[in-house]
Design a protein around this motif. Structure first.
Motif, PDB file in Angstrom:
ATOM      1  N   VAL A  60      15.084  27.357 -29.706  1.00 18.46           N
ATOM      2  CA  VAL A  60      15.567  28.065 -28.526  1.00 18.46           C
ATOM      3  C   VAL A  60      14.393  28.479 -27.631  1.00 18.46           C
ATOM      4  O   VAL A  60      14.505  28.470 -26.401  1.00 18.46           O
ATOM      5  CB  VAL A  60      16.364  29.320 -28.967  1.00 18.46           C
TER       6      VAL A  60
ATOM      7  N   ASP B 144       3.360  31.751 -30.288  1.00 15.02           N
ATOM      8  CA  ASP B 144       3.895  31.432 -31.627  1.00 15.02           C
ATOM      9  C   ASP B 144       2.790  31.668 -32.635  1.00 15.02           C
ATOM     10  O   ASP B 144       1.629  31.846 -32.265  1.00 15.02           O
ATOM     11  CB  ASP B 144       4.391  29.970 -31.700  1.00 15.02           C
TER      12      ASP B 144
ATOM     13  N   ARG C 186       1.287  27.805 -37.927  1.00 18.94           N
ATOM     14  CA  ARG C 186       2.022  27.598 -39.182  1.00 18.94           C
ATOM     15  C   ARG C 186       1.377  26.497 -40.013  1.00 18.94           C
ATOM     16  O   ARG C 186       0.942  25.475 -39.475  1.00 18.94           O
ATOM     17  CB  ARG C 186       3.474  27.215 -38.888  1.00 18.94           C
TER      18      ARG C 186
ATOM     19  N   ASP D  50       0.330  36.281 -34.463  1.00 17.91           N
ATOM     20  CA  ASP D  50       1.197  36.548 -35.616  1.00 17.91           C
ATOM     21  C   ASP D  50       1.918  37.868 -35.357  1.00 17.91           C
ATOM     22  O   ASP D  50       1.290  38.931 -35.343  1.00 17.91           O
ATOM     23  CB  ASP D  50       0.355  36.625 -36.888  1.00 17.91           C
ATOM     24  N   LEU D  51       3.213  37.789 -35.150  1.00 14.77           N
ATOM     25  CA  LEU D  51       3.976  38.976 -34.760  1.00 14.77           C
ATOM     26  C   LEU D  51       4.128  39.999 -35.891  1.00 14.77           C
ATOM     27  O   LEU D  51       4.686  41.069 -35.670  1.00 14.77           O
ATOM     28  CB  LEU D  51       5.366  38.563 -34.253  1.00 14.77           C
TER      29      LEU D  51
ATOM     30  N   ASN E 218      12.228  36.056 -28.809  1.00 16.78           N
ATOM     31  CA  ASN E 218      12.993  34.983 -29.440  1.00 16.78           C
ATOM     32  C   ASN E 218      12.569  34.686 -30.882  1.00 16.78           C
ATOM     33  O   ASN E 218      13.362  34.185 -31.670  1.00 16.78           O
ATOM     34  CB  ASN E 218      12.826  33.720 -28.579  1.00 16.78           C
TER      35      ASN E 218
ATOM     36  N   ARG F 184      11.597  34.650 -34.812  1.00 18.35           N
ATOM     37  CA  ARG F 184      12.182  35.291 -35.997  1.00 18.35           C
ATOM     38  C   ARG F 184      11.437  34.826 -37.232  1.00 18.35           C
ATOM     39  O   ARG F 184      10.786  33.773 -37.221  1.00 18.35           O
ATOM     40  CB  ARG F 184      13.653  34.927 -36.141  1.00 18.35           C
TER      41      ARG F 184
ATOM     42  N   TYR G 270      18.497  39.584 -43.010  1.00 15.64           N
ATOM     43  CA  TYR G 270      18.648  38.987 -41.677  1.00 15.64           C
ATOM     44  C   TYR G 270      19.578  39.834 -40.819  1.00 15.64           C
ATOM     45  O   TYR G 270      19.252  40.189 -39.685  1.00 15.64           O
ATOM     46  CB  TYR G 270      19.163  37.550 -41.816  1.00 15.64           C
TER      47      TYR G 270
ATOM     48  N   LYS H  29      18.830  42.059 -37.452  1.00 16.52           N
ATOM     49  CA  LYS H  29      19.433  41.648 -36.179  1.00 16.52           C
ATOM     50  C   LYS H  29      20.428  42.673 -35.644  1.00 16.52           C
ATOM     51  O   LYS H  29      20.585  42.798 -34.423  1.00 16.52           O
ATOM     52  CB  LYS H  29      20.102  40.276 -36.345  1.00 16.52           C
TER      53      LYS H  29
ATOM     54  N   ILE I  56      23.103  27.240 -34.312  1.00 16.61           N
ATOM     55  CA  ILE I  56      22.512  26.389 -33.270  1.00 16.61           C
ATOM     56  C   ILE I  56      21.966  25.123 -33.922  1.00 16.61           C
ATOM     57  O   ILE I  56      21.403  25.164 -35.028  1.00 16.61           O
ATOM     58  CB  ILE I  56      21.351  27.116 -32.545  1.00 16.61           C
TER      59      ILE I  56
HETATM   60  N1  NAD Z   1      19.046  28.525 -35.296  1.00  9.87           N
HETATM   61  C1  NAD Z   1      20.187  29.191 -35.416  1.00  9.87           C
HETATM   62  O1  NAD Z   1      21.193  28.677 -35.959  1.00  9.87           O
HETATM   63  C2  NAD Z   1      20.332  30.597 -34.859  1.00  9.87           C
HETATM   64  C3  NAD Z   1      21.558  31.251 -34.898  1.00  9.87           C
HETATM   65  C4  NAD Z   1      21.672  32.540 -34.381  1.00  9.87           C
HETATM   66  C5  NAD Z   1      20.572  33.161 -33.815  1.00  9.87           C
HETATM   67  N2  NAD Z   1      19.395  32.502 -33.784  1.00  9.87           N
HETATM   68  C6  NAD Z   1      18.242  33.205 -33.197  1.00  9.87           C
HETATM   69  O2  NAD Z   1      17.702  32.417 -32.146  1.00  9.87           O
HETATM   70  C7  NAD Z   1      16.285  32.595 -32.084  1.00  9.87           C
HETATM   71  C8  NAD Z   1      15.607  31.253 -32.130  1.00  9.87           C
HETATM   72  O3  NAD Z   1      16.050  30.538 -33.257  1.00  9.87           O
HETATM   73  P1  NAD Z   1      15.421  29.111 -33.626  1.00  9.87           P
HETATM   74  O4  NAD Z   1      16.291  28.517 -34.690  1.00  9.87           O
HETATM   75  O5  NAD Z   1      15.119  28.377 -32.386  1.00  9.87           O
HETATM   76  O6  NAD Z   1      14.041  29.621 -34.235  1.00  9.87           O
HETATM   77  P2  NAD Z   1      13.137  29.311 -35.524  1.00  9.87           P
HETATM   78  O7  NAD Z   1      13.783  29.692 -36.794  1.00  9.87           O
HETATM   79  O8  NAD Z   1      12.613  27.945 -35.385  1.00  9.87           O
HETATM   80  O9  NAD Z   1      11.969  30.400 -35.301  1.00  9.87           O
HETATM   81  C9  NAD Z   1      11.536  30.781 -34.024  1.00  9.87           C
HETATM   82  C10 NAD Z   1      10.060  30.811 -33.933  1.00  9.87           C
HETATM   83  O10 NAD Z   1       9.556  32.033 -34.527  1.00  9.87           O
HETATM   84  C11 NAD Z   1       8.257  31.747 -34.956  1.00  9.87           C
HETATM   85  N3  NAD Z   1       7.721  32.694 -35.932  1.00  9.87           N
HETATM   86  C12 NAD Z   1       8.006  32.788 -37.250  1.00  9.87           C
HETATM   87  N4  NAD Z   1       7.220  33.711 -37.833  1.00  9.87           N
HETATM   88  C13 NAD Z   1       6.408  34.213 -36.859  1.00  9.87           C
HETATM   89  C14 NAD Z   1       5.356  35.170 -36.840  1.00  9.87           C
HETATM   90  N5  NAD Z   1       4.960  35.799 -37.957  1.00  9.87           N
HETATM   91  N6  NAD Z   1       4.728  35.409 -35.666  1.00  9.87           N
HETATM   92  C15 NAD Z   1       5.093  34.756 -34.532  1.00  9.87           C
HETATM   93  N7  NAD Z   1       6.089  33.846 -34.486  1.00  9.87           N
HETATM   94  C16 NAD Z   1       6.732  33.572 -35.634  1.00  9.87           C
HETATM   95  C17 NAD Z   1       8.376  30.364 -35.573  1.00  9.87           C
HETATM   96  O11 NAD Z   1       7.108  29.753 -35.715  1.00  9.87           O
HETATM   97  C18 NAD Z   1       9.323  29.649 -34.631  1.00  9.87           C
HETATM   98  O12 NAD Z   1       8.671  28.884 -33.649  1.00  9.87           O
HETATM   99  C19 NAD Z   1      15.916  33.514 -33.269  1.00  9.87           C
HETATM  100  O13 NAD Z   1      15.777  34.840 -32.827  1.00  9.87           O
HETATM  101  C20 NAD Z   1      17.121  33.390 -34.181  1.00  9.87           C
HETATM  102  O14 NAD Z   1      17.310  34.528 -34.992  1.00  9.87           O
HETATM  103  C21 NAD Z   1      19.226  31.241 -34.293  1.00  9.87           C
END
Ligand code: NAD
Length: 283
Positions: A20, A39, A42, A79-80, A106, A108, A175, A179, A208
């Motif tokens: 996303v 980001d 990783r 690193d968040l 964004n 997670r 989780y 959230k 997603i």
């Molecule tokens: N994918 C789904 O099915 C879904 C469903 C509902 C909500 N969401 C929400 O949408 C958003 C994006 O989801 P996605 O699936 O694209 O993301 P994702 O799981 O790929 O993670 C998002 C990004 O967070 C980064 N991240 C992880 N640990 C980190 C850290 N310590 N410091 C900095 N960055 C870090 C990762 O490297 C990654 O690029 C998230 O907030 C997620 O909770 C996703």
């Protein structure tokens, strides 16, 4: 929809090839915004298989895509889980662009290790989820919010929450708790920042079609003797069959709502939590 020319957007967790964050960065850049994308670095074991196969380089690759759209881009690794890194990341963005108009929280925590009954959930995993999914959202809001207040021209903060912010599932304690908290943070921040014309909203996606890394999916695929991508494909197909609209979200479906909330046209909307779930949940 009105454009975002002249706006500076900061997007966390923007390095995933099908995430996303990247979709949002490209959408906002397409509407004229210049972006900062961030980001964490990783290790290969924490990357989706397709990113390794295709030589994807996280925010460096996304940054090249944004530049190709004719917009400016600043990739910053951060690193968040480390508050001092968050502060210095925001400082770098402000030093570079002179301002921030739009913040998209964004990122997670990498999912999977949390997917156990609450009685088996380790404190380390719980803490990590709260750190990345909640505390980092608070800190980004605080550091960027201060900057927006200083600028005195309003702003947009958009938190990517989840269906799991409104309806928990079994094996989802860490989780969901992390959230649900984002919605409380969104509402309180919206009220605190309203006098400064800074709006704060959440977007709550259902499943997603990303190829996000999941340790749980990796383990189940290994047990079944199939690839992680095949297992992920099964999950996406099954979730699509169970969705009223017959498919799960694409990252772009979420990015479209984020872009609207980031626009001038959304200037009277604050403290809200918009579902993007194909009809899975109504509240
Ligand atoms: N994918 C789904 O099915 C879904 C469903 C509902 C909500 N969401 C929400 O949408 C958003 C994006 O989801 P996605 O699936 O694209 O993301 P994702 O799981 O790929 O993670 C998002 C990004 O967070 C980064 N991240 C992880 N640990 C980190 C850290 N310590 N410091 C900095 N960055 C870090 C990762 O490297 C990654 O690029 C998230 O907030 C997620 O909770 C996703």
């Amino acid at each position: 929809m009105a454009g975002l020319e002249g706006k500076i957007a900061l997007i966390t967790g923007a390095g995933g090839m099908r995430g996303v964050g990247r979709a949002t960065a490209l959408k906002l850049a397409g509407l004229g915004a210049d972006v900062a994308i961030t980001d964490v670095h990783r290790e290969e074991r924490d990357l989706p298989p397709a990113e390794i196969r295709l030589g994807w380089r996280s925010i460096d690759t996304v940054s090249e895509e944004i530049t190709a759209l004719g917009r400016r881009s600043l990739p910053v690794y951060c690193d968040l889980s480390q508050p001092d890194q968050i502060e210095s990341m925001v400082d770098q963005v402000v030093d570079h662009y002179g301002r921030i108009d739009i913040l998209i929280n964004n990122a997670r925590a990498i999912i999977g290790r949390d997917k156990v009954p609450v009685t088996e959930l380790s404190l380390d995993v719980w803490d990590h989820f709260l750190k990345i999914n909640t505390t980092a959202v608070f800190l980004c809001t605080q550091f960027v919010g201060r900057e927006m207040v200083r600028q005195g021209e309003g702003g947009r903060i958009i938190n990517i929450a989840s269906n799991a912010s409104k309806q928990a599932s079994a094996t989802g304690a860490a989780y969901s708790a992390s959230k649900f908290a984002v919605l409380g943070l969104t509402q309180a921040s919206a009220l605190d920042l309203a006098p400064h014309k800074i709006t704060v909203n959440s977007v709550c996606p259902g499943p997603i079609n990303t190829d996000r890394m999941s340790y749980w999916e990796q383990d189940r695929a290994e047990e079944l003797g199939i690839t992680q991508e095949e297992f992920r494909g099964r999950i996406v197909d099954e979730a699509g069959r169970n969705s009223p609209l017959g498919r799960i979200a694409e990252a772009e479906d979420v990015a479209n709502v984020v872009a609207f909330l980031a626009s001038d046209e959304a200037n009277f909307i604050t403290g809200q939590a918009y579902n993007v779930n194909g009809g899975l949940l109504f509240h």
